[in-house]
Structures are given as structure tokens and as C-alpha cells.
Design a protein around this motif. Sequence first.
Motif, PDB file in Angstrom:
ATOM      1  N   LEU A 268       0.898  -1.178  -0.126  1.00  0.00           N
ATOM      2  CA  LEU A 268      -0.091   0.120  -0.159  1.00  0.00           C
ATOM      3  C   LEU A 268       0.560   1.178   0.039  1.00  0.00           C
ATOM      4  O   LEU A 268       1.260   1.970  -1.073  1.00  0.00           O
ATOM      5  CB  LEU A 268      -0.972   0.140   1.081  1.00  0.00           C
ATOM      6  N   VAL A 269       1.878   0.844   0.926  1.00  0.00           N
ATOM      7  CA  VAL A 269       2.875   2.272   0.717  1.00  0.00           C
ATOM      8  C   VAL A 269       3.421   2.408  -0.497  1.00  0.00           C
ATOM      9  O   VAL A 269       3.474   3.950  -1.197  1.00  0.00           O
ATOM     10  CB  VAL A 269       3.486   1.864   1.909  1.00  0.00           C
ATOM     11  N   ALA A 270       3.983   2.094  -0.859  1.00  0.00           N
ATOM     12  CA  ALA A 270       4.617   1.842  -1.950  1.00  0.00           C
ATOM     13  C   ALA A 270       4.051   2.673  -3.608  1.00  0.00           C
ATOM     14  O   ALA A 270       3.955   2.918  -4.302  1.00  0.00           O
ATOM     15  CB  ALA A 270       5.265   0.659  -2.920  1.00  0.00           C
ATOM     16  N   ARG A 271       2.398   1.279  -3.368  1.00  0.00           N
ATOM     17  CA  ARG A 271       1.513   2.059  -4.261  1.00  0.00           C
ATOM     18  C   ARG A 271       0.917   3.847  -4.205  1.00  0.00           C
ATOM     19  O   ARG A 271       1.008   4.475  -5.430  1.00  0.00           O
ATOM     20  CB  ARG A 271       0.389   1.044  -4.719  1.00  0.00           C
ATOM     21  N   SER A 272       0.130   3.474  -2.778  1.00  0.00           N
ATOM     22  CA  SER A 272      -0.021   5.211  -2.616  1.00  0.00           C
ATOM     23  C   SER A 272      -1.450   5.195  -3.188  1.00  0.00           C
ATOM     24  O   SER A 272      -1.704   6.409  -4.226  1.00  0.00           O
ATOM     25  CB  SER A 272       0.742   6.242  -3.231  1.00  0.00           C
ATOM     26  N   PRO A 273      -2.091   4.339  -2.739  1.00  0.00           N
ATOM     27  CA  PRO A 273      -3.787   4.889  -3.819  1.00  0.00           C
ATOM     28  C   PRO A 273      -4.582   5.219  -3.314  1.00  0.00           C
ATOM     29  O   PRO A 273      -4.027   5.861  -2.504  1.00  0.00           O
ATOM     30  CB  PRO A 273      -4.070   3.477  -3.689  1.00  0.00           C
ATOM     31  N   ARG A 274      -5.088   6.314  -3.722  1.00  0.00           N
ATOM     32  CA  ARG A 274      -6.364   6.582  -3.898  1.00  0.00           C
ATOM     33  C   ARG A 274      -7.370   6.628  -2.783  1.00  0.00           C
ATOM     34  O   ARG A 274      -8.073   7.744  -2.316  1.00  0.00           O
ATOM     35  CB  ARG A 274      -6.755   7.632  -5.238  1.00  0.00           C
ATOM     36  N   LEU A 275      -7.426   5.134  -3.320  1.00  0.00           N
ATOM     37  CA  LEU A 275      -8.730   5.055  -1.933  1.00  0.00           C
ATOM     38  C   LEU A 275      -8.132   3.942  -1.177  1.00  0.00           C
ATOM     39  O   LEU A 275      -7.382   3.044  -2.548  1.00  0.00           O
ATOM     40  CB  LEU A 275      -9.914   4.254  -2.863  1.00  0.00           C
ATOM     41  N   TRP A 276      -7.848   4.238   0.005  1.00  0.00           N
ATOM     42  CA  TRP A 276      -7.988   2.503   0.906  1.00  0.00           C
ATOM     43  C   TRP A 276      -8.843   2.449   1.389  1.00  0.00           C
ATOM     44  O   TRP A 276      -9.797   2.804   1.450  1.00  0.00           O
ATOM     45  CB  TRP A 276      -7.063   3.043   2.566  1.00  0.00           C
ATOM     46  N   LEU A 277      -8.943   0.590   1.206  1.00  0.00           N
ATOM     47  CA  LEU A 277      -9.690  -0.425   2.280  1.00  0.00           C
ATOM     48  C   LEU A 277      -9.434  -1.408   2.860  1.00  0.00           C
ATOM     49  O   LEU A 277      -8.709  -2.064   2.188  1.00  0.00           O
ATOM     50  CB  LEU A 277     -10.803  -1.436   0.731  1.00  0.00           C
ATOM     51  N   LEU A 278      -9.910  -0.902   3.815  1.00  0.00           N
ATOM     52  CA  LEU A 278      -8.637  -1.936   4.844  1.00  0.00           C
ATOM     53  C   LEU A 278     -10.288  -2.812   5.678  1.00  0.00           C
ATOM     54  O   LEU A 278     -10.902  -2.368   6.603  1.00  0.00           O
ATOM     55  CB  LEU A 278      -7.891  -1.166   5.308  1.00  0.00           C
ATOM     56  N   ASP A 279      -9.990  -4.325   5.540  1.00  0.00           N
ATOM     57  CA  ASP A 279     -10.294  -5.227   6.163  1.00  0.00           C
ATOM     58  C   ASP A 279     -10.282  -5.620   7.648  1.00  0.00           C
ATOM     59  O   ASP A 279      -9.751  -6.836   7.327  1.00  0.00           O
ATOM     60  CB  ASP A 279     -10.404  -6.279   4.819  1.00  0.00           C
ATOM     61  N   GLU A 280     -10.627  -5.491   8.709  1.00  0.00           N
ATOM     62  CA  GLU A 280      -9.914  -5.754   9.764  1.00  0.00           C
ATOM     63  C   GLU A 280      -8.251  -5.949   9.890  1.00  0.00           C
ATOM     64  O   GLU A 280      -7.984  -6.749  10.064  1.00  0.00           O
ATOM     65  CB  GLU A 280     -10.280  -6.968  10.044  1.00  0.00           C
ATOM     66  N   PRO A 281      -7.563  -4.628   9.734  1.00  0.00           N
ATOM     67  CA  PRO A 281      -6.508  -4.378   9.734  1.00  0.00           C
ATOM     68  C   PRO A 281      -5.569  -4.246  10.984  1.00  0.00           C
ATOM     69  O   PRO A 281      -5.106  -4.455  10.654  1.00  0.00           O
ATOM     70  CB  PRO A 281      -6.671  -2.768   8.954  1.00  0.00           C
ATOM     71  N   HIS A 282      -6.303  -4.359  11.341  1.00  0.00           N
ATOM     72  CA  HIS A 282      -5.272  -4.820  13.149  1.00  0.00           C
ATOM     73  C   HIS A 282      -5.057  -5.937  13.205  1.00  0.00           C
ATOM     74  O   HIS A 282      -4.384  -6.055  14.454  1.00  0.00           O
ATOM     75  CB  HIS A 282      -5.763  -3.778  14.256  1.00  0.00           C
ATOM     76  N   ALA A 283      -6.342  -6.839  12.412  1.00  0.00           N
ATOM     77  CA  ALA A 283      -6.065  -8.045  13.533  1.00  0.00           C
ATOM     78  C   ALA A 283      -4.418  -8.811  12.833  1.00  0.00           C
ATOM     79  O   ALA A 283      -4.226  -8.191  11.984  1.00  0.00           O
ATOM     80  CB  ALA A 283      -6.736  -9.310  12.243  1.00  0.00           C
ATOM     81  N   GLY A 284      -4.248  -9.032  13.598  1.00  0.00           N
ATOM     82  CA  GLY A 284      -2.517 -10.196  13.953  1.00  0.00           C
ATOM     83  C   GLY A 284      -1.566  -9.225  14.190  1.00  0.00           C
ATOM     84  O   GLY A 284      -0.144  -9.859  13.625  1.00  0.00           O
ATOM     85  N   LEU A 285      -1.037  -8.106  14.264  1.00  0.00           N
ATOM     86  CA  LEU A 285      -0.564  -7.140  14.346  1.00  0.00           C
ATOM     87  C   LEU A 285      -0.274  -6.874  16.077  1.00  0.00           C
ATOM     88  O   LEU A 285      -1.152  -6.816  16.271  1.00  0.00           O
ATOM     89  CB  LEU A 285      -0.705  -5.832  14.243  1.00  0.00           C
ATOM     90  N   ASP A 286       0.895  -6.794  16.362  1.00  0.00           N
ATOM     91  CA  ASP A 286       1.438  -6.762  17.843  1.00  0.00           C
ATOM     92  C   ASP A 286       1.082  -4.615  17.867  1.00  0.00           C
ATOM     93  O   ASP A 286       0.638  -4.344  16.849  1.00  0.00           O
ATOM     94  CB  ASP A 286       3.048  -6.933  18.255  1.00  0.00           C
ATOM     95  N   THR A 287       1.520  -4.087  18.993  1.00  0.00           N
ATOM     96  CA  THR A 287       0.796  -2.817  20.369  1.00  0.00           C
ATOM     97  C   THR A 287       1.833  -1.648  18.888  1.00  0.00           C
ATOM     98  O   THR A 287       1.805  -0.977  18.365  1.00  0.00           O
ATOM     99  CB  THR A 287       1.878  -2.770  21.156  1.00  0.00           C
ATOM    100  N   GLU A 288       3.275  -2.105  18.369  1.00  0.00           N
ATOM    101  CA  GLU A 288       4.113  -1.271  17.089  1.00  0.00           C
ATOM    102  C   GLU A 288       3.039  -1.127  16.036  1.00  0.00           C
ATOM    103  O   GLU A 288       3.208  -1.055  15.662  1.00  0.00           O
ATOM    104  CB  GLU A 288       5.500  -2.380  17.483  1.00  0.00           C
ATOM    105  N   GLY A 289       2.929  -3.075  15.896  1.00  0.00           N
ATOM    106  CA  GLY A 289       2.495  -2.999  14.065  1.00  0.00           C
ATOM    107  C   GLY A 289       0.966  -2.582  14.466  1.00  0.00           C
ATOM    108  O   GLY A 289       0.785  -0.992  13.287  1.00  0.00           O
TER     109      GLY A 289
END
Length: 224
Positions: free
Chosen positions: A144-165
Motif C-alpha cells: 500500500l505504501v509503495a502504491r499510494s492508492p487514492r482509496l484505501w479499503l481495509l478489512d479488519e486491518p489491525h488483526a494479527g498486528l502487535d502493539t507496535e504494528g
Amino acid sequence: MSQAIELCRAVAFAGSFPLLAGVDLSIGSGEVVLIEGANGAGKTSLLRVLAGLIPVATGSIQVLGYDLLVERRSVRTEVGLVGHQSFLYEDLTAHENLQFWMRRPAVQVIEAALERVGITGRIARTPVARLSTGQRRRAVLALLVARSPRLWLLDEPHAGLDTEGRELLDGLITEAQRSGATVLISSHEIDHVSSFATRTVSMSGGRINSSDGGNSTEDVHDVS
């Protein structure tokens, strides 16, 4: 404020099963919108429709100026979707995955994106199959960072990430909004996401129940 998304009585199906049942929704450019609702409410279906992955059967839908009834493939270059599946090739490294999905961009672009999400050195060159769940999620965010899309669609994006993530992801969302991107987040973590979302949209049964804040005036339109 210009409109990034406009749906009018949008209906979508999986076979004969209705995924969206007459959705009216207007979202302005630069908004960060929380989509909330129980499992099966239609949140994931809405994101996949907006990404051009599911066709609309009836109604109208405009995304970033594209008419998705006739330009569904064209919008995909402008949209970044993070879903339950990573779509990463497990035998490739994170670095190689970004090269593949971005059609071999400049190496500097890939390395900068991976570094931004904390994937560097040996980890960046380790096959995805050997990465942890959190590292895989970071690799998807790097795309996502590399592509820099104009629309971000995030489905449960925090799942699987630790506090830092999680803090990293929140920072990326803020940066995307500041750059003018529109962000939609489907999440059960309502308290957390609503703390920085500009607006909340509630769904059930493939319909919009309510929408607070923002510049939308949509009401529920039932389809029977």
C-alpha cells in the motif's frame, strides 16, 4: 468537498444471495470512515464492490470518478485493498512480492516502503511462508505504501498486528489521509478506530443502517 464514493441503490449478488441490498452512500475525498456491523452485515462485500472485485447488479456506483458499471477494471489501479487474504506468493520474499505486484518499480521505492513498515535486512528477503502473521501483514501494508492508492479499503486491518504494528498502521492511515487519500475501515474494534475516524457507517443485512458525521445525508433504502 469532492466525492470519492457515490452509491445509489446499489445491489450486488453472490449467485442468488444478496450481498448488498440497495445501498445509498456518499463519502467525501479525504475521509476516514469506519464501517461497523456484525459478521455477515455486508462490510466485506461493500469493500470488495468498491475495489471492483464484485460487480453491481443494479443501481449506480461511482468510485474516484469511475463508473463501476462499465469501468470496474480501471478503478483497481487507484484502489488498495487489505483483506483477510494477503494475496502474497508464499514462495517469494516480501521484496519479490512487491516487485511482482508493482510490475518491477524502482528498487528504491520497494526498499523505502519495506523500511517504512519495519521489514528490512534478512526479513525482507525471507520467503513469505516463513514470516510470522504480523510480518505478513506488514508486507501487505508495504505494498500500500509503495502504491499510494487514492482509496484505501481495509478489512479488519489491525488483526494479527502487535502493539507496535497497530501504531504503525494508525500512522500510515493518518499519512494517507493527509496526502488526500480516502480510507474505509471495516472493523469490530469500534472504540479504537472511531478515535481517529471522521465518521462511522453502520451496516446490517447488506444495508446501511446509519451514518454519523461527514457530509452524507443517506437514509436506509430497503429492497424487497
